[in-house]
Design an enzyme around this catalytic site. Sequence first.
Site, PDB file in Angstrom:
ATOM      1  N   SER A 125     -16.768 129.525  81.269  1.00 38.45           N
ATOM      2  CA  SER A 125     -14.710 128.663  80.334  1.00 38.45           C
ATOM      3  C   SER A 125     -14.321 128.942  80.913  1.00 38.45           C
ATOM      4  O   SER A 125     -12.943 128.770  80.674  1.00 38.45           O
ATOM      5  CB  SER A 125     -15.735 128.956  78.890  1.00 38.45           C
ATOM      6  OG  SER A 125     -14.015 127.494  78.532  1.00 38.45           O
ATOM      7  N   ARG A 129     -17.591 121.135  72.994  1.00 38.75           N
ATOM      8  CA  ARG A 129     -18.202 122.511  71.933  1.00 38.75           C
ATOM      9  C   ARG A 129     -17.682 122.325  70.456  1.00 38.75           C
ATOM     10  O   ARG A 129     -19.361 123.412  70.392  1.00 38.75           O
ATOM     11  CB  ARG A 129     -18.623 123.651  73.322  1.00 38.75           C
ATOM     12  CG  ARG A 129     -19.224 123.879  74.537  1.00 38.75           C
ATOM     13  CD  ARG A 129     -18.881 124.402  74.838  1.00 38.75           C
ATOM     14  NE  ARG A 129     -18.454 125.835  74.764  1.00 38.75           N
ATOM     15  CZ  ARG A 129     -18.440 127.015  75.180  1.00 38.75           C
ATOM     16  NH1 ARG A 129     -17.154 127.278  76.209  1.00 38.75           N
ATOM     17  NH2 ARG A 129     -18.429 128.519  74.638  1.00 38.75           N
ATOM     18  N   LYS A 156     -11.127 128.482  84.632  1.00 37.34           N
ATOM     19  CA  LYS A 156      -9.464 128.613  84.607  1.00 37.34           C
ATOM     20  C   LYS A 156      -8.702 129.539  84.891  1.00 37.34           C
ATOM     21  O   LYS A 156      -7.903 129.540  85.741  1.00 37.34           O
ATOM     22  CB  LYS A 156      -9.011 128.837  82.695  1.00 37.34           C
ATOM     23  CG  LYS A 156      -9.395 127.007  82.512  1.00 37.34           C
ATOM     24  CD  LYS A 156      -9.483 127.366  81.099  1.00 37.34           C
ATOM     25  CE  LYS A 156      -9.683 128.479  80.372  1.00 37.34           C
ATOM     26  NZ  LYS A 156     -10.227 128.057  78.464  1.00 37.34           N
ATOM     27  N   ASP A 171     -12.949 122.296  82.058  1.00 37.36           N
ATOM     28  CA  ASP A 171     -13.404 122.965  80.853  1.00 37.36           C
ATOM     29  C   ASP A 171     -12.789 122.571  79.550  1.00 37.36           C
ATOM     30  O   ASP A 171     -13.162 122.807  78.582  1.00 37.36           O
ATOM     31  CB  ASP A 171     -12.115 124.280  81.126  1.00 37.36           C
ATOM     32  CG  ASP A 171     -12.511 124.971  79.528  1.00 37.36           C
ATOM     33  OD1 ASP A 171     -13.847 125.679  79.521  1.00 37.36           O
ATOM     34  OD2 ASP A 171     -11.463 125.195  79.059  1.00 37.36           O
TER      35      ASP A 171
END
Lengths: 477, 477
Positions: free
Chosen positions: A203, A188, A207, A181
């Site tokens: 994303s 991104r 996490k 990520d």
Amino acid sequence: MPTMQSGAMETEILSPDHDPIHVIDLIRKKRDGQALDAPELKFLVDGAASGAIPLEQLAAWLMAAWLRGLSVDETRALTLAMRDSGERFSPLRLGKKAVDKHSSGGVGDKTSILVAPLAAACGCVVPMISGRALGHTGGTLDKLEAIPGYRTELSLSEFEAVLARCGASIIGQTPELAPADRVLYALRDRTGTVENPGLICASILSKKLAAGLDGLVLDVKTGSGAFLRTYEDSAYLAALMVSTAEAAGTRAVALLTDMDQPLGCAAGNWIELVESVELLRGARPAERPETNFDLRELALILAGWMVHLGGQALTPEAGYTRAEQALMDGSALRIFFEMIEAQGGDASVFDERARFHKPGATQVVEAWRSGYIAEMDTTAVGWAVQRLGAGREKADEPVDPHAGIRFHARRGCCVEAGRPLATLYATTAAKLAEPVALLRRAIHFSEAPPHAGALVSRIFARQTAEEYLRKRMGAGQ
Amino acid sequence: MPTMQSGAMETEILSPDHDPIHVIDLIRKKRDGQALDAPELKFLVDGAASGAIPLEQLAAWLMAAWLRGLSVDETRALTLAMRDSGERFSPLRLGKKAVDKHSSGGVGDKTSILVAPLAAACGCVVPMISGRALGHTGGTLDKLEAIPGYRTELSLSEFEAVLARCGASIIGQTPELAPADRVLYALRDRTGTVENPGLICASILSKKLAAGLDGLVLDVKTGSGAFLRTYEDSAYLAALMVSTAEAAGTRAVALLTDMDQPLGCAAGNWIELVESVELLRGARPAERPETNFDLRELALILAGWMVHLGGQALTPEAGYTRAEQALMDGSALRIFFEMIEAQGGDASVFDERARFHKPGATQVVEAWRSGYIAEMDTTAVGWAVQRLGAGREKADEPVDPHAGIRFHARRGCCVEAGRPLATLYATTAAKLAEPVALLRRAIHFSEAPPHAGALVSRIFARQTAEEYLRKRMGAGQ
């Protein structure tokens, strides 16, 4: 404009001699509107984490995914691949259910600072991995770092020790959890591929899921300060995240909440902390107590859901009641101060908070006419806060803990001309002019009281999320 | 799948403090379906050439351009920006009109080797910058490098000296001309963004226009061996290239030509050279002279247009007649041999051509039934040639000058079972099996003679190209 398809021939002939998966084939597949399967997405994600796939190939895939969209199945597979790209944190041995809350980003949104100790005070453990301010939105880490000494970078074993001691810990992203990520998010940001629901979902959840949560409460903002432009975009993201988290074995709920004005009466790092501590002390602003009613209410609703998903209350309403009790009896504040100290911070700073607040320059903006505050362009307000020095335009820029805006009135208030609307704190006097202009353009008055929107307009749990996605798919999505 | 728009707000607010153009804004603009203007495209192209813009940002823009398409105006601006990204070659001082030919890539297409000396023999100068084999298509440079000593890498002053002496020179892409194309082409190859008409047009024309041409003949292939999948894709590319070149001040014409079977009777590096030299000698294959009628005809048509655009014939038909004369009287062959020697090559190799051809392994494929050869999947034939060792799958792979396929029959021929269809030459015996299988799958027989397609099915000059683009735009393109 016509687009031309590359022949399937090439791929078929090339494949026998080579590895089963080629990056270029995956890029073309997504480009041509097909969905990638789980092994293909895992190949891309692992290549991103290890650096084996060059950034330009990942960027081409991201843009193709942004424009063609990711299916629900792709989003799930991408999320799991990203979750599994590094270590997994296991709060199991802490002996309590682990819950967390994530917000899609807002202005003046300090609910993380409130709900973490509230849920911990109600018997949950809250391993919260937070983010930083970016663009018009604030970041929990920047707020906590306004406390002298507070460390947001802990090792996973330090994190676990704080959780064992306090029940809550708020830290920054670690290199161990979901490393893919970090690569993909930074990419991104540079390639115009941020605002896509599947990519956002993967994303955020990668996490959160790597942190081993039992329950996750998602606060998806709607309105003029929301990251997503339309209500339906926010609803889709909310349903997608709930469905994806539940499929991965984490109980999840998403609330669509109002961001048609800043949350509470402060936006800025130190002043938001002070507002949070006041609230946890059970105090309300002496002047115009209604200015942070929304903040208190939302924090208790979110904490109530956390307590419910963490098995400490049979319903979210019962969770709300327990959380309110933890607020009123001071137990949440105690946990918050313990956490600060456990992470190296000096909580005594809140005793001398007026002396500690040292903005470089101050300006009061007064109402330029009498009437009701009808509208606030909250994204513009967020940019004003950023421009004062409190936020950042690009990752890695420093922020000023003392900059920000304190609001003396909110949407729906009736004010007289000349009454203070807001106080702006800037790093330097030169930084005041643009935010003042932004704020004046962002606020609109009316003769009649404006329509009051609901603080929480919609809630998605597993079943309602699935139904929403099915309906949306049926409608050609 | 919904896509979410990023707000204009951010861009508007960010702009005042910064450079007038940000890469991220250009990526988003293209992503959201808008056309970039000339300064914006120049910014991207210059950043690609200088390395100032990271590859991942260029890749994101390329994928957005691939999926959203480039308008005719964008294609023009992109082409000019790429042309101007490096030096410009000026053939003016050579005192003749400079003409060139470009083909969209085919199997067995050795027309460049023929038309360069033919047009030079008719009084034009031909500064031809050619490419290499890639995928199923062959490359002129690889063919010429089968001549011992032939140098394809000349400096621009060496190039000019060869042109002054011989009237024609065929070299590889130079670092000086259109350097942005080198960066972007390599990037498109790795990011699945090759097959887009605007990007193809800009890549081809930027190099050709930087070479200072007065006239350019474009040979756009159609049929089973064409790079583009449909006839309309080829037509659009042809019209777009003519319109773009004409707008930049170079006279241009595009011919849509048949690639439903390999061109001529050889596909491979050395054997194509031999076929070309035989043809320039005025000789025809003893066995089945019809096997390279198409090659001779197409070379003369293309050369006729070059001679016409180069001002040496009033009509393309008159140009054809002049070119045929240059073929029959040996003047084109003389120029070809002069060019070889001027570029360090040993033309005597053609006198001992049978001894020079040393394939590692040979296999004859015989007709497995009697009947008409109805269809040839020419892309598959091209891959068979590549797999024999003659071509490359990725840039920078070495090629075998001796590998290839000699065809003893072509589409429309009636053959008896057991008659040789083709002879395959491979680098090693182990490399024969797959190409043989590919070839057998690629050829289909029928009881009745197949429909014979036209060698040249359509011609676009400036006016017809503009009309075609207008009509296509009117139809929502």
